[in-house]
Design a protein around this motif. Sequence first.
Motif, short mmCIF file in Angstrom:
data_model
loop_
_atom_site.label_atom_id
_atom_site.label_comp_id
_atom_site.label_asym_id
_atom_site.label_seq_id
_atom_site.Cartn_x
_atom_site.Cartn_y
_atom_site.Cartn_z
N ALA A 115 0.85 -1.18 0.00
CA ALA A 115 0.00 0.00 0.00
C ALA A 115 0.89 1.24 0.00
CB ALA A 115 -0.92 -0.01 1.22
N PHE A 116 0.29 2.39 -0.28
CA PHE A 116 1.11 3.56 -0.57
C PHE A 116 0.83 4.78 0.31
CE2 PHE A 116 0.38 1.17 -4.59
CZ PHE A 116 1.63 0.57 -4.64
N THR A 117 -0.08 4.67 1.23
CA THR A 117 -0.31 5.79 2.17
C THR A 117 -0.48 5.18 3.56
OG1 THR A 117 -2.73 5.71 2.10
CG2 THR A 117 -1.63 7.03 0.38
N PRO A 118 -0.31 6.00 4.61
CA PRO A 118 -0.51 5.45 5.96
C PRO A 118 -1.91 4.88 6.16
CG PRO A 118 0.70 7.52 6.08
CD PRO A 118 0.27 7.37 4.65
N ASP A 119 -2.92 5.52 5.60
CA ASP A 119 -4.29 5.01 5.78
C ASP A 119 -4.48 3.65 5.11
OD1 ASP A 119 -5.02 7.17 7.29
OD2 ASP A 119 -6.08 8.22 5.65
N SER A 120 -4.01 3.56 3.86
CA SER A 120 -4.19 2.28 3.16
C SER A 120 -3.26 1.22 3.76
CB SER A 120 -3.97 2.44 1.66
OG SER A 120 -2.71 3.01 1.39
N ALA A 121 -2.11 1.65 4.27
CA ALA A 121 -1.21 0.69 4.91
C ALA A 121 -1.84 0.15 6.20
CB ALA A 121 0.13 1.34 5.22
N MET A 122 -2.54 1.01 6.93
CA MET A 122 -3.23 0.54 8.14
C MET A 122 -4.27 -0.51 7.76
SD MET A 122 -3.72 0.53 11.34
CE MET A 122 -2.98 1.98 12.08
N GLN A 123 -4.97 -0.26 6.67
CA GLN A 123 -5.96 -1.24 6.22
C GLN A 123 -5.26 -2.54 5.83
OE1 GLN A 123 -9.43 -0.87 6.31
NE2 GLN A 123 -9.12 -3.08 6.05
N ALA A 124 -4.10 -2.41 5.16
CA ALA A 124 -3.35 -3.62 4.75
C ALA A 124 -2.93 -4.42 5.98
CB ALA A 124 -2.12 -3.21 3.93
N ILE A 125 -2.48 -3.72 7.01
CA ILE A 125 -2.05 -4.40 8.24
C ILE A 125 -3.24 -5.15 8.85
CG2 ILE A 125 -1.32 -3.98 10.63
CD1 ILE A 125 0.41 -1.65 9.48
N GLU A 126 -4.39 -4.50 8.88
CA GLU A 126 -5.55 -5.14 9.50
C GLU A 126 -6.09 -6.26 8.61
OE1 GLU A 126 -8.02 -2.08 11.35
OE2 GLU A 126 -6.46 -2.08 12.92
N ASP A 127 -5.83 -6.16 7.31
CA ASP A 127 -6.23 -7.24 6.40
C ASP A 127 -5.41 -8.50 6.67
OD1 ASP A 127 -8.19 -5.76 5.13
OD2 ASP A 127 -6.88 -5.13 3.49
N VAL A 128 -4.10 -8.34 6.90
CA VAL A 128 -3.28 -9.55 7.14
C VAL A 128 -3.39 -9.99 8.59
CG1 VAL A 128 -1.63 -8.94 5.33
CG2 VAL A 128 -1.06 -8.42 7.69
N GLU A 143 -0.02 2.55 14.12
CA GLU A 143 -0.12 4.00 13.87
C GLU A 143 1.21 4.68 14.09
OE1 GLU A 143 -4.83 4.75 14.98
OE2 GLU A 143 -3.29 5.15 16.49
N ALA A 144 1.91 4.30 15.16
CA ALA A 144 3.20 4.93 15.47
C ALA A 144 4.22 4.65 14.38
CB ALA A 144 3.71 4.43 16.82
N ILE A 145 4.30 3.38 13.97
CA ILE A 145 5.32 3.02 12.96
C ILE A 145 5.00 3.69 11.63
CG2 ILE A 145 6.20 1.09 11.59
CD1 ILE A 145 5.86 -0.57 14.26
N LEU A 146 3.74 3.70 11.26
CA LEU A 146 3.37 4.32 9.99
C LEU A 146 3.66 5.82 10.01
CD1 LEU A 146 0.02 2.42 9.27
CD2 LEU A 146 2.24 2.06 8.17
N GLU A 147 3.38 6.47 11.13
CA GLU A 147 3.65 7.92 11.21
C GLU A 147 5.16 8.18 11.11
OE1 GLU A 147 2.43 9.90 14.79
OE2 GLU A 147 2.87 11.88 13.97
N HIS A 148 5.94 7.35 11.80
CA HIS A 148 7.40 7.52 11.73
C HIS A 148 7.91 7.30 10.30
CE1 HIS A 148 7.24 7.37 16.10
NE2 HIS A 148 8.51 7.73 16.13
N ARG A 149 7.41 6.24 9.68
CA ARG A 149 7.87 5.95 8.31
C ARG A 149 7.50 7.11 7.38
NH1 ARG A 149 7.94 0.11 6.61
NH2 ARG A 149 7.60 0.99 4.56
N GLN A 150 6.27 7.62 7.53
CA GLN A 150 5.82 8.66 6.62
C GLN A 150 6.56 9.97 6.87
OE1 GLN A 150 3.71 7.80 4.26
NE2 GLN A 150 3.50 9.80 3.29
N THR A 151 6.88 10.25 8.14
CA THR A 151 7.49 11.54 8.49
C THR A 151 9.00 11.52 8.31
OG1 THR A 151 5.74 11.88 10.12
CG2 THR A 151 7.71 13.26 10.33
N LEU A 152 9.62 10.44 8.73
CA LEU A 152 11.08 10.41 8.77
C LEU A 152 11.70 9.71 7.57
CD1 LEU A 152 11.54 9.47 12.53
CD2 LEU A 152 11.65 11.74 11.50
#
Lengths: 58, 292
Positions: free
Chosen positions: B117-130, B157-166
């Motif tokens: 997935a390519f955004t934090p929101d869609s990545a969160m969905q991907a995580i919950e899908d698996v 949420e924390a990891i996705l925010e860090h990945r997206q920001t840093l």
Amino acid sequence: MTEGTPLCPECDADVEIPSDAMENELVACAECGIELEIMRLDPIELELAPEVEEDWGE
Amino acid sequence: MRVALLVTHIRAEEKLILAAFNRRGISPDIMLDRELNFDISGGIEQLAPSGLAWSAYDLIFERCVSTSRGMYALAVLNSWGIRSFNSYETAAICADKVRTSIALTQRSIPQPHTRVAFTPDSAMQAIEDVKYPAVLKPVTGSWGRLLARVHNRDSAEAILEHRQTLGDYNHHIYYVQEYVDKPGRDIRAFVVGDRTIAAIYRASNHWITNTARGGLATNCPVTAQLDDICVRAAAAVGGGILAIDLLEDARGNYVVNEINHTMEFRNSSEPTGVDIAQEVIDYVIGQAEAVA
């Protein structure tokens, strides 16, 4: 210091060089643990090895 | 036969490889990736760092620890018709976990359930899908770096925010896998051509079992079942000299986790009793001679 033994550019400790050492080989300083690159063999010249980059690996 | 060994620097593996070439009467020219400077449209007669024209080389053996440098060097050299191990195509697939997963899927080779997935929101969905726990990996990377096992939504949420920001744009490609509850070990198998020449278990109390992270190597018998999945996985990414990382799932079935195209093996010859460097070099020379 042992005569002819190169010094670690980071901590100044003697660095043991393997007998079959090659140019551009990586060695570690036993004292401070830093990774070094052998830039020249005769006489031995050491530099700090490049920092690991994000795409380094297998 | 004239061989160039392309390296970032010399490690234990490169010394073993050089010794194996020497035993076959070949002294490769060592080329440092930091000294490469290609005229891409200049062709094969331009000079290599050795002072010889690239056309003088029958074979390039690529052992760069820098994945990007090695891969692009192979892209240029292969475009001029110079043979290499591995090929650019194989390197490019193995260097990219998304492309590796696609290649495995196309050959119906078992692997952990994987989403991208390519955004934090869609990545969160991907995580919950698996489902939790999920594993997040950078699409390019090695040695177990920047892997995250995610147990719940707060952590995700924390990891996705860090990945997206840093992170740079590479870290905004979210590669998400189901966590395979393996039995405290994984398997690293070495494929050379169409044979699995050896394999090790890598055991650790940590969920990351890479030997670079302290995993303990012991011999893993190469059964017909293990050989079959490894050889098929190697073929899926274009074949060559490859290290296949496998997990055993709860039912004891193998799933292919990753494939490495510039494998490290310094800790693997002793437990397996296989001279991996010599096996590799004998294969490489045999392939080059078959073409000549």
